[in-house]
Design an enzyme around this catalytic site. Structure first.
Site, PDB file in Angstrom:
ATOM      1  CG  ASP A 555      -2.034   1.098   1.322  1.00 25.77           C
ATOM      2  OD1 ASP A 555      -1.658   2.141   0.543  1.00 25.77           O
ATOM      3  OD2 ASP A 555      -2.824   0.908   1.986  1.00 25.77           O
ATOM      4  CG  HIS A 556       2.905   4.260  -3.118  1.00 25.29           C
ATOM      5  ND1 HIS A 556       4.005   4.689  -2.418  1.00 25.29           N
ATOM      6  CD2 HIS A 556       3.397   4.331  -4.313  1.00 25.29           C
ATOM      7  CE1 HIS A 556       4.764   5.136  -3.099  1.00 25.29           C
ATOM      8  NE2 HIS A 556       4.670   4.815  -4.383  1.00 25.29           N
ATOM      9  NE  ARG A 557      -4.118   3.888   1.354  1.00 27.01           N
ATOM     10  CZ  ARG A 557      -5.117   3.517   1.862  1.00 27.01           C
ATOM     11  NH1 ARG A 557      -6.347   4.056   1.866  1.00 27.01           N
ATOM     12  NH2 ARG A 557      -5.349   2.035   2.122  1.00 27.01           N
TER      13      ARG A 557
END
Ligand code: CAO
Length: 583
Positions: A555-557
């Protein structure tokens, strides 16, 4: 083996509390600190832990009993001499003649200090902004806000509950020390709070002290401490404080409202212990829709499991699903709510026009997992990194291990090693073992590894709990049992919940790489494909090595690309030389 009487510890100012839940039964093996019973006064509920590990020999309390400090809860047979804290002090008992008495330590979070504060001195009335703060909540620190019981615009009474907070051992409601209209709420779900933290700003009639009734240009702070009230002319909030006991400068004490009133709900709050609430939250079960079978309607863990089973089998719909007038699955196959996302409608095609067809309803598991996958695919900005691990030596070790243990019927697959290797990588890169909660990241200190299992009814994800504490053989054995249960449709909700990271292995089937979908609220998943011999350049020549394809979706967040690359590199290093797990 010594017998030990486990007693109710010091529970502060509470005199007698009712036993509302028995969390163990005769024959159970309990760990030190494991909760034994839940007790409840009209102010708070709390779990009473065991001070020592052992096997439950006798339960000395029953549901509904009133207990107090010193009441014997149960008799344990100590797991070992080491776990009998007062064995030395009572050598006569170590022979097992009469039980040794052990008062368990005071529960970490006994909400009694403030909870039992007597009613305040008669309150005068004041108007203007009032800042209501978290009162003295005893030994609590960093308790989580799990329910907000008021909203902006609500008119609240003095002592009306504002929110519920929870530690791992107890939950309690925080009442307002003043009456008025809620102007601002300063906390949100998931926040952690401490004594003195601002909860809400009220406006209107406030039950505060005479001293506080002078027109205050700035918000009045209502705080349950022993500081004398002051009113500041400046912009800073004015503190109107009080000792828990009534004094001239006292506002109504906090903690006077009943928590979880037996027999129903308090301000819509379902009646359940902290551990059951936590369990329901993990499963996403709306607790207010669960019917309690416990004493006076209390919701038990079994009720939550039963509710989950009913939803899974289609016997019951959650209110949220019913409101949308669609299956609990969210209509995975049809593209779900594409219109809500501003997408063009799902194509409607009469396939029979083009040839013979057969229509079959999707299995319920497929519908449910489909809805989850759709949400996770849409909502998570996911990226996948591919890499390879040289498992030549590990595979040789695995084959040898299986050969040596063939007679014992033990068989270890690569997945068990992968689980162990992932735990090591998760320890080194904790953000992969986290979850997003609003603007905060929850770092888990446990390592529960889910693994995707292919079943006739669809994909299921059983969970190996505490994989960091287990050896390869134990992980293998548990995986075998859980995979069988999954195929037989016998997995319990608890066996599928709580994962902090997931592995999806297609190694037994084939393929090179794929892009697994993250199992929210986790933030990463490892996809594994079939290993195969490949020519690898060793600096001088190509040598045949067994290479395992790894596909890590993240998850790039929460995670950056560089961290993901490092995670894969480290994982491959461990798989290349498993001795690194010990470092
Ligand atoms: N490379 C080469 N061979 C592998 C391998 C790998 N990465 N992983 C497993 N194998 C081999 C095993 O050693 C075993 O070989 P033998 O039969 O010769 O001993 C064989 O493949 C079968 O293994 P398995 O699949 O039964 O066992 P496992 O522990 O690897 O996996 C389980 C167990 C339950 C995860 C698996 O059976 C399964 O269901 N996999 C599918 C997961 C899935 O569907 N993922 C996709 C999710 S996204 O839709």
């Amino acid at each position: 083996m010594a017998l030990i009487e486990v007693q109710v510890p010091d529970i502060g100012d509470l005199d007698e509390v009712a036993v509302i839940e028995l969390m163990v039964k005769v024959g159970d093996t309990v760990k030190a600190e494991q909760s034994l019973i839940t007790v409840e006064s009209d102010k708070a509920s709390m779990e009473i832990p065991s001070s020592t590990a052992g096997v439950v020999k006798e339960l000395r309390v029953a549901l509904g009993d009133k207990v107090k400090q010193g009441t014997v809860v149960l008799v344990l047979e100590a797991a070992g001499a080491d776990s009998v804290p007062n064995q030395a002090a009572a050598p006569a008992n170590s022979a097992g003649a009469a039980p040794v008495s052990v008062a368990v330590p005071t529960p970490a979070a006994v909400p009694v200090t403030a909870a039992v504060a007597p009613a305040a001195a008669p309150a005068a009335q004041a108007t203007g902004p009032i800042a209501v703060r978290v009162p003295d909540i005893g030994d609590f620190k960093d308790v989580a806000v799990i329910e907000l019981l008021v909203k902006v615009g609500d008119t609240i009474k003095l002592e009306q509950s504002l929110m519920t907070v929870e530690s791992d051992k107890a939950s309690m409601e925080i009442p307002s020390g003043a009456a008025g209209v809620v102007k601002e709420i300063k906390v949100k779900l998931g926040d952690t709070v401490n004594i003195g933290d601002l909860v809400v700003i009220l406006e209107g009639v406030a039950a505060v002290t005479t001293a506080a009734t002078a027109s205050a240009p700035a918000p009045i702070s209502v705080l349950n401490t022993a500081v004398a009230p002051t009113i500041s002319a400046g912009a800073a909030p004015v503190s109107v404080a009080s000792a828990p006991v009534a004094t001239v400068a006292t506002v109504a004490p906090a903690m006077a409202a009943p928590a979880h009133a037996p027999g129903g709900t308090t301000l819509g709050l379902p009646h359940a212990s902290p551990s059951v609430r936590k369990f329901a939250r993990e499963l996403g079960v709306p607790l207010n829709e669960v019917k309690g079978s416990g004493l006076k309607g209390r919701i038990t863990e079994a009720d939550v499991q039963g509710f989950t089973r009913s939803v899974m089998s289609g016997a019951v719909q959650t209110l949220a699903a019913a409101a949308q007038n669609k299956p609990a699955s969210g209509g995975a196959g049809s593209g779900g709510d594409g219109a809500a996302l501003g997408l063009i409608p799902w194509p409607k095609v009469d396939f029979a026009k083009f040839g013979a067809i057969e229509r079959k309803e999707m299995s319920r598991i497929k519908k449910i997992s489909g809805a989850n996958l759709l949400r996770n695919a849409i909502m998570i900005p996911a990226v996948t990194n591919h890499d390879d691990a040289d498992i030549t030596d590990l595979e040789a070790f695995r084959v040898l291990t299986n050969k040596e243990n063939e007679k014992a019927g033990i068989k270890v697959t690569m997945l068990a090693f992968l689980i162990k290797a992932c735990v090591a990588a998760l320890k080194k890169y904790p953000e992969f073992n986290s979850s997003l909660d609003g603007d905060a990241i929850i770092y888990k200190q446990y390592f529960h590894i889910g693994f995707a299992a292919d079943t006739p009814n669809g994909l299921m994800v059983p969970v190996i709990k505490d994989a960091d504490k287990k050896g390869i053989f134990q992980i293998s054995a548990e995986m075998g049992e859980l995979a069988k249960k999954a195929r037989d449709g016998k997995l319990s909700p608890a066996e599928m919940s709580g994962a902090s990271f997931t592995i999806s292995s297609l190694g037994g089937i084939g393929g090179r790489y794929f892009t697994p979908i993250i199992n929210a609220p986790e933030v990463a998943i490892l996809g594994v494909c079939k290993s195969q011999m490949e020519p690898v350049w060793d600096g001088k020549a190509f040598v045949p090595r067994l290479m395992l394809p790894l596909s890590l979706t993240w998850d790039h967040r929460v995670i950056d690309g560089a961290a993901a690359a490092r995670f894969n590199v480290y994982l491959a290093q461990i798989l290349g030389d498993f001795r690194r797990v010990m470092l």
